[in-house]
Design an enzyme around this catalytic site. Structure first.
Site, PDB file in Angstrom:
ATOM      1  N   LYS A 112       6.286   2.977   3.890  1.00 40.19           N
ATOM      2  CA  LYS A 112       6.298   3.974   2.820  1.00 40.19           C
ATOM      3  C   LYS A 112       7.704   4.566   2.616  1.00 40.19           C
ATOM      4  CE  LYS A 112       1.602   4.298   2.411  1.00 40.19           C
ATOM      5  NZ  LYS A 112       1.230   3.201   3.332  1.00 40.19           N
TER       6      LYS A 112
HETATM    7  C1  LIG Z   1       0.235   2.310   3.333  1.00 38.31           C
HETATM    8  C2  LIG Z   1       0.249   1.243   4.321  1.00 38.31           C
HETATM    9  C3  LIG Z   1      -0.351   0.002   4.054  1.00 38.31           C
HETATM   10  C4  LIG Z   1      -1.057  -0.289   2.762  1.00 38.31           C
HETATM   11  O1  LIG Z   1      -0.170  -0.376   1.673  1.00 38.31           O
HETATM   12  P1  LIG Z   1      -0.716  -0.251   0.179  1.00 38.31           P
HETATM   13  O2  LIG Z   1       0.492  -0.238  -0.668  1.00 38.31           O
HETATM   14  O3  LIG Z   1      -1.476   1.043   0.128  1.00 38.31           O
HETATM   15  O4  LIG Z   1      -1.605  -1.413  -0.066  1.00 38.31           O
HETATM   16  C5  LIG Z   1      -0.260  -0.977   5.028  1.00 38.31           C
HETATM   17  N1  LIG Z   1       0.327  -0.741   6.214  1.00 38.31           N
HETATM   18  C6  LIG Z   1       0.894   0.442   6.503  1.00 38.31           C
HETATM   19  C7  LIG Z   1       1.505   0.636   7.838  1.00 38.31           C
HETATM   20  C8  LIG Z   1       0.880   1.468   5.565  1.00 38.31           C
HETATM   21  O5  LIG Z   1       1.447   2.644   5.853  1.00 38.31           O
END
Ligand SMILES: *Cc1c(COP(=O)(O)O)cnc(C)c1O
Length: 496
Positions: A112
């Site tokens: 993120k």
């Molecule tokens: C948010 C997240 C995901 C999922 O990603 P999306 O964009 O919501 O599909 C997968 N792995 C981790 C570690 C995340 O923080």
């Protein structure tokens, strides 16, 4: 080429990228999409030696066409700097037959950060461009990783307040500590007695509350979102798929023009949608493998065309993917329906009223770019064990879900195309599940003690994000019922 944004649900006017970044969600409840998916204006071959920042700029400028070069460069430079503990920002690591694109070198050690380190700069630049002088309240629901990444990104940004809701019992101890010990005068962190979907629905309800919006307006304030529905989150993610491809070319592992497959551990469908956009922009991606955990609503959807959220919500060891309503899927529906807003609106209404929908055959044909696979908890742990045993490389649970999906894809298709797996979190962030998978003797050890054990086992330095985390003071202790989120938000906004 000028790119403008419109709602997936078809109402409202075309707006500029800076307006879309400020708005977050469209007034009709839809998500903003570009009116045409741009192509790169430079030759990919000329980008092979570019740094991450240069690639990010080159990709993003095709989408954010109302930003000047100086404005966008400034955002990129502020975002992808020393906050990241690797000079490549998103390094590629070869292991166990695939390439792991490590997206976890930012301040909160999950992917993120790739978008949330730039979103605040995109937002403040957008506000300036639009001559808006209001206080902005960022309202966010998190399944664990977004919250802390947003807190990091928006901390102490002038004119901004940030409120984060997380499921009190749906995040790891380290994730919770990362959020509740967060120090900055403009941030509020609140646990709720529900799951991520409850948190997300509560936030959406506030965004759609006309009366509340008017009240904000009267007080010279406005809401915005840091959730992955914001176009300012989505577009920066497109960049690292290009960067991964260019890295493979630079290292001589593929030739320019060769195809790659991409595997993405998926929750809200944001990360994989960015890969889809990269493909639509012309990047040579063959298959997009959508990896789910036991909440396999997307796996079922890709294989049957039926999206059905009416099922038990499972708490897994990959909590950031414990999601039954994948918001960004709406954008995919929009593209595969041939940009048919009426269809998208009908499907989304059906999801609200019936809890499910089925797409028609022409839309099903649009799913051919995707392959859906899922991993059970046991398969996830087995993947961690296997990769560690083979290469002494520790992967986190989310990445392990993706690795399992990759193996299932290989087995089913025998497709040997070079594969990039989005590695979305550092194993340090989910150390309990990761260490427990490697050896059951770690199962009784608490997460804090495991930080040092993991360091010994993997030889990877303890990232700043978790070092001495237990010594930090818990500053946010507020809890609220999922039905009282609006009240809590009002208190925060109007009493502070
Ligand atoms: C948010 C997240 C995901 C999922 O990603 P999306 O964009 O919501 O599909 C997968 N792995 C981790 C570690 C995340 O923080």
């Amino acid at each position: 080429m000028l790119v403008l944004y419109k709602s997936t649900r078809g109402n409202g006017e075309l707006i500029s990228s800076s307006q879309a970044i400020i708005a977050g969600i469209a007034p009709d409840g839809g998500l903003y999409v570009p009116n045409a998916i741009p192509k790169l204006s430079v030759d990919l071959g000329s980008m092979v030696k570019m740094s991450y920042r240069e690639v990010a700029y080159t990709v993003m400028k095709e989408f954010f066409t109302d930003f000047t070069e100086e404005e966008l460069m400034n955002c990129v430079n502020k975002a992808y700097d020393k906050k990241f503990d690797h000079e490549d920002i998103a390094p590629l690591r070869k292991s166990s037959g695939a390439y792991f694109l490590e997206l976890f070198h930012g301040p909160t050690i999950a992917f993120k950060d790739m978008a949330l380190s730039i979103l605040p700069h995109l937002l403040t630049t957008s506000l300036k461009k639009q001559n808006i002088n209001k206080e902005v309240v960022i309202l966010t629901a998190t399944s664990g990783d977004t919250g802390k990444a947003a807190l990091e990104g928006f901390s102490n940004v002038e004119g901004i307040k940030i409120i984060v809701f997380f499921p009190e019992n749906g995040v790891s101890q380290i994730q919770k500590l990362q959020m509740t010990t967060h120090e900055s005068s403009n941030s509020y962190v609140i646990g709720i007695d529900g799951n991520f979907d409850d948190a997300q629905n509560g936030v959406k309800a506030i965004f759609n509350d006309e009366e509340f919006k008017k009240e904000m307006e009267l007080n010279n304030r406005m809401f915005s979102s840091a959730n992955s529905i914001n176009i300012g989150r989505l577009v920066p993610q497109v960049a690292y798929y290009f960067y991964a491809y260019l890295t493979l070319v630079r290292k001589g592992d593929i030739a320019l023009g060769d195809k790659i497959n991409v595997v993405v551990p998926t929750g809200n469908f944001g990360n994989i949608l960015a890969a889809y956009l990269a493909k639509k922009m012309g990047l040579a991606i063959n298959k997009l493998v959508c990896a789910s955990n036991e909440n396999k609503v997307l796996y079922d959807f890709i294989n049957t065309g039926v999206y059905d959220k009416r099922r038990e919500f499972v708490l897994t060891s990959s909590p950031s993917m414990d999601i039954l309503i994948s918001s960004n899927l709406e954008r995919l529906l929009y593209f595969i329906s041939g940009e048919d807003s009426k269809k998208v609106t009908a499907l989304m209404n059906s999801l609200v009223t019936e809890g499910c929908y089925e797409i028609d055959d022409s839309m099903k044909a649009g799913l051919k770019d995707l392959f859906g696979a899922y991993a059970s908890e046991e398969e996830t742990f087995e993947a961690i064990r296997q990769v560690f045993k083979e290469e002494q490389y520790l992967i986190d649970t989310h990445t392990a879900v993706a690795y399992t999906a990759y193996k299932k894809y290989l087995e089913e298709t025998k497709d040997k195309t070079t594969t990039v797996i989005a590695s979305t979190a550092s194993p340090y962030k989910f150390n309990s599940a990761v260490m427990g998978a490697v050896d059951s003797k770690y199962k009784e050890v608490d997460e804090i003690a495991l930080i040092n054990e993991m360091c010994k086992l993997s030889g990877v330095d303890i990232p700043k994000a978790v070092k001495d985390i237990e010594k930090r003071q818990v500053l946010h202790k507020k809890l609220c019922s999922k039905d009282h989120m609006k009240k809590v938000v009002k208190e925060i906004i109007f009493k502070n």
